[in-house]
Design an enzyme around this catalytic site. Structure first.
Site, mmCIF file in Angstrom:
data_model
loop_
_atom_site.group_PDB
_atom_site.id
_atom_site.type_symbol
_atom_site.label_atom_id
_atom_site.label_comp_id
_atom_site.label_asym_id
_atom_site.label_seq_id
_atom_site.Cartn_x
_atom_site.Cartn_y
_atom_site.Cartn_z
ATOM 1 N N ASP A 23 36.959 65.309 -0.285
ATOM 2 C CA ASP A 23 37.301 63.903 -0.516
ATOM 3 C C ASP A 23 37.170 63.590 -1.995
ATOM 4 O O ASP A 23 36.056 63.450 -2.511
ATOM 5 C CB ASP A 23 36.378 63.006 0.314
ATOM 6 C CG ASP A 23 36.758 61.538 0.233
ATOM 7 O OD1 ASP A 23 37.735 61.197 -0.456
ATOM 8 O OD2 ASP A 23 36.065 60.713 0.858
ATOM 9 N N GLU B 20 36.181 50.819 -0.703
ATOM 10 C CA GLU B 20 35.092 51.762 -0.971
ATOM 11 C C GLU B 20 33.899 51.064 -1.634
ATOM 12 O O GLU B 20 33.524 49.956 -1.263
ATOM 13 C CB GLU B 20 35.622 52.955 -1.765
ATOM 14 C CG GLU B 20 36.722 53.689 -1.010
ATOM 15 C CD GLU B 20 37.100 55.021 -1.622
ATOM 16 O OE1 GLU B 20 36.208 55.723 -2.121
ATOM 17 O OE2 GLU B 20 38.287 55.360 -1.575
#
Length: 823
Positions: free
Chosen positions: A321, A521
């Site tokens: 990621d 995020e």
């Protein structure tokens, strides 16, 4: 001097390095596979596919194999690079668009997909031609592309409790993504969020693992097609990714944090939907940025290999990621054999140094640091998925069966599915006899959010953060206001829109649309669940309507449950709309009666997250001791099942940290406990947007101004995530001497010159100074212990006013750290 090692010595060294790494891993972060479930992984292996993989592996060079392990963001690689390096995959990060255009047309996406594909298939050395695959974050529709259908984010879908709807959303998302020529989506997210302060809470279906388990298989089937049928990975489907393995929802509300739980809790809570996803045939799994009991997931062999692959039988590939491998101890973004040896099959890389990653990985394979068997296993997994997905047979993207069908993007049928999803996801928290409204009434709609498609869509909408995207970038969408206007006009009533809620003629009812601004995020991490601390304009608007005797309906947009007791008290009806996406008309469907006076649709949404009665109840799950929510998991009123809420406690707990983590100065104030310290500088209030909402600083000679926090705080995640310090300023007199911008950590301050920015700013006009946090980090600032995020120093006379100091994502070159630039 050069030291040579024999093959035997290299083998011994490799074993010692592996043993050393294992010894450094905390015992509490080593999983025991026998405690985890066995899974009936699908699809079953096809001997014909395995033979094709064997033949390809035999024909591939070591260089070819290493290339398959590397995925690069399209902002850092060109098709010409692919011709040379044969990387296995590209992706578009949250703010990467074709040819540098975030608002590129679907045709441009398809054109670039063709160029990358053709580069991957161009060979002059008789080596095997292996097609590249393109991954994208289609997390609530093909949300990167202008005109796409955007569905409610997962938190709203969790409230719908409808597996068939989830499967249909997956199908539509796959088709709209395939139409642009892309192969693979980084979805669904199966995080089981246990602390609602996390900025990715809205990406989770629920705090309860059972909802993730119920939805996982349906979403995978929708995206990929049903395993074992001709529909599986057919041209109108995509490769799906199940993420983020494992425990990303348990990090204490901090993005990329550390989930400190027992192995049993990791299994029983956070494993959630993974077994169902593997049984449905998910072809990739994304390793989490986060840690489990101190060990980074991207380097945890016991979970990636021993549990996921060996125990549960997952035979697709594991992708990292966004440079997550660089956080594994002993690694950097450009060098991490530890992650591959732990079970990562594909690096996800962003930045200019991907060729270094390739070279280092190649060197480590040749040296035996990465065993050839591990390399071949990783490549086998990637090739297996590419063959299953038909990428070898379908040719370049524009020739595929569904590519180029741009009329499918945002089609009427797809929008109807999204509108249904909105209706099913809304949760009615309060209704004191006001709803449903009459469509032939005089309705006033208020709140800037009512006509902001970007705010109702949330993060991951055209851009990564999704903020300030104009309505024009959503040509097939409808705002909440436009949906209400359409409904009321059709019903014979009148609808007015006043963003500030002001009116001269008293309406029959007011609908106030308000809530969180978009974020994604870590940008959305907060220290508590208080809604909009320091800015109570929404509450004041609600109270004005109440005082004027106007029935008021609150439509609340948010990515998580929040403490809104005061707003609930000031409303006659309150709807938790979460982040409904592009179909704002679905909200109107629920608020208004038909011509017969009866509701056109009844509310069916049930909370998938418990709702707090206090702002410090950010850990609020049914299994937690002392569970005491305002609205429990599963709560949701309807027209058929009304209920009373009563007057709620509005008192704020004493000493609670302010929820303004990314704003250091704004509206004339610093956060509680902060201070503006000036040495050799005078300061006074000045006006920009409101009375004395800014500060003017005047230097007569040498001096400095510092925005000082009450205690050290951590900005390491933000500096890694390409976030910048943004200062909105006005030059009233250009500095006579040298001026710098600095960041203080401990007793040291890292400074950067800003003379170029100030000299180009027009005196008397407001400008923005943008400084990537990476610039401070690269110069040695301790980003884990920041004490003053902004220090302005001058050795001569200067006159500067400042209105805002905050953190934000602003697209600037990450190597532009010489002289900070105005934007």
């Amino acid at each position: 001097m050069t030291i040579g090692l024999s093959p035997v010595s290299l083998t011994v060294l490799t074993v010692l390095l592996a043993a050393s790494a294992a010894a450094q891993q905390p015992a509490a972060s080593v999983a025991h596979p026998e405690l985890w479930p066995r899974v009936d992984a699908q699809p079953k292996r096809d001997p014909a596919v395995e033979r094709r993989v064997d033949a390809l592996l035999k024909a591939m060079s070591v260089e070819d194999k290493v290339g398959q392990l590397i995925q690069v963001d399209i902002g850092s690689i060109t098709p010409a690079d692919v011709r040379t390096y044969k990387v296995g995959s590209v992706l578009n990060g949250g703010n990467s668009g074709p040819y540098g255009d975030e608002y590129a047309s679907p045709a441009k996406w398809l054109k670039l997909a063709d160029e990358f594909y053709e580069a991957s298939m161009s060979r002059s050395d008789r080596g095997p031609k292996i097609p590249i695959i393109w991954g994208t974050d289609s997390v609530h529709g093909n949300n990167n592309i202008v005109g796409a259908t955007l569905f409610p984010h997962n938190i709203g879908l969790g409230a719908a409790r409808d597996r068939d709807l989830i499967r249909e959303i997956g199908r539509v998302t796959a088709l709209e993504t395939a139409a642009a020529g892309l192969d693979w989506t980084f979805a669904p997210t199966l995080a089981v969020v246990q602390d609602d302060r996390w900025g990715r809470t809205y990406e989770s279906y629920s705090e309860e693992p059972q909802i993730a388990a119920d939805y996982a298989g349906a979403m995978i089937e929708g995206v990929q097609g049903k395993a074992g049928t001709r529909d599986f990975l057919a041209p109108d489907h995509l490769i799906a990714t199940t993420k983020h393995f494992l425990g990303d929802g348990g990090t204490g509300g901090r993005d990329q944090g550390d989930t400190r739980v027992s192995e049993e809790v990791l299994r029983d809570v956070h494993l959630g939907g993974y077994p169902a996803a593997i049984e449905a045939g998910t072809q990739s799994v994304m390793a989490s940025f986060s840690s489990w009991n101190g060990a980074k997931m991207s380097g945890n062999k016991s979970l990636l290999t021993d549990v996921l692959k060996d125990r549960m039988g997952f035979d697709g590939f594991v992708v990292g990621d966004w440079n997550s491998h660089g956080q594994v101890p002993g690694c950097s973004n450009e060098d991490c054999p530890q992650a591959i040896n732990a079970g990562l099959d594909m690096f996800m890389y962003s930045g200019p140094g991907w060729k270094q990653l390739y070279d280092n990985t190649l060197r480590e394979v040749r040296a035996g640091t990465i065993p050839m068997a591990r390399l071949d296993d990783a490549v086998r997994r990637i090739l297996r998925v590419k063959i299953r997905a038909g990428t070898f047979e379908r040719g370049r993207p524009s020739t595929r069966a569904f590519a180029g069908k741009f009329d499918a993007i945002g089609s009427a049928g797809h929008r109807a599915v999204a509108r249904r999803a909105v209706r099913e996801s809304l949760v009615l928290l309060k209704n004191e006899g006001v709803l449903p409204l009459k469509a032939n009434a005089d309705i006033l709609v208020a709140g800037e959010a009512a006509d902001s498609i970007s705010q109702q869509a949330g993060g991951w909408s055209i851009t990564w953060q999704g903020i300030d995207v104009p309505n024009s970038a959503f040509p097939n969408a409808q705002s909440v206001w436009k949906g209400i206007e359409e409904t009321v006009k059709a019903g014979g009533g009148t609808a007015r829109y006043a963003p500030d809620g002001r009116f001269t003629q008293k309406p029959d009812a007011a609908i106030v649309v308000f809530g969180e601004k978009p974020y994604a995020e870590f940008k959305g991490d907060v220290p508590n669940l208080e809604y909009s601390p320091g800015d109570k304009r929404d509450l004041e608007m609600l109270r004005r309507f109440k005082a004027a005797g106007v029935p008021v309906v609150a439509v609340f947009l948010s990515g998580r449950p929040l403490w809104v007791n005061a707003e609930l008290n000031a409303s006659d009806a309150f709807v938790a709309a979460f982040l409904p996406g592009s179909e704002g008309g679905g909200v109107a469907d629920m608020l208004f009666a038909g011509a017969d006076g009866k509701p056109r649709h009844d509310f069916r949404g049930k909370l998938s997250f418990s709702w707090p009665k206090r702002p410090d109840q950010y850990v609020l799950n049914r299994r937690d001791p002392g569970y005491d929510p305002l609205f429990p998991f599963g709560y949701g009123l309807s027209y058929a099942r009304p209920g009373k809420v009563g007057t709620l406690d509005e008192s704020r707990p004493a000493g609670m940290a302010a929820a303004t983590p990314g704003t250091f100065y704004g509206r004339g104030q610093t956060p509680p406990g902060w201070a503006i310290e000036a040495e050799g500088v005078t300061q006074s209030g000045v006006d920009r947007r409101a009375q004395e909402d800014s500060r003017r600083f005047v230097w007569k000679g040498a001096g400095q101004v510092a925005f000082v926090a009450p205690r050290a705080f951590d900005l390491s995640r933000e500096s890694n995530g390409e976030i910048s310090l943004v200062v909105e300023y006005r030059v009233d007199a250009k500095p006579a001497g040298k001026m710098t911008v600095g960041l203080q950590s401990g007793q040291s301050t890292v400074e950067l010159p800003i003379g170029g920015a100030l000299s180009s700013a027009k005196p008397g006009e407001w400008s923005r100074l943008v400084v990537p946090l990476q610039c401070f980090a690269k110069r040695g600032a301790d980003m884990q212990a920041v004490t003053a995020p902004l220090v302005l120093r001058s050795n001569g006379a200067a006159d500067i006013s400042i209105s805002d100091v905050k953190l934000d994502y602003v697209s600037v070159p990450m190597d532009a750290c010489g002289d900070a630039a105005p934007h």
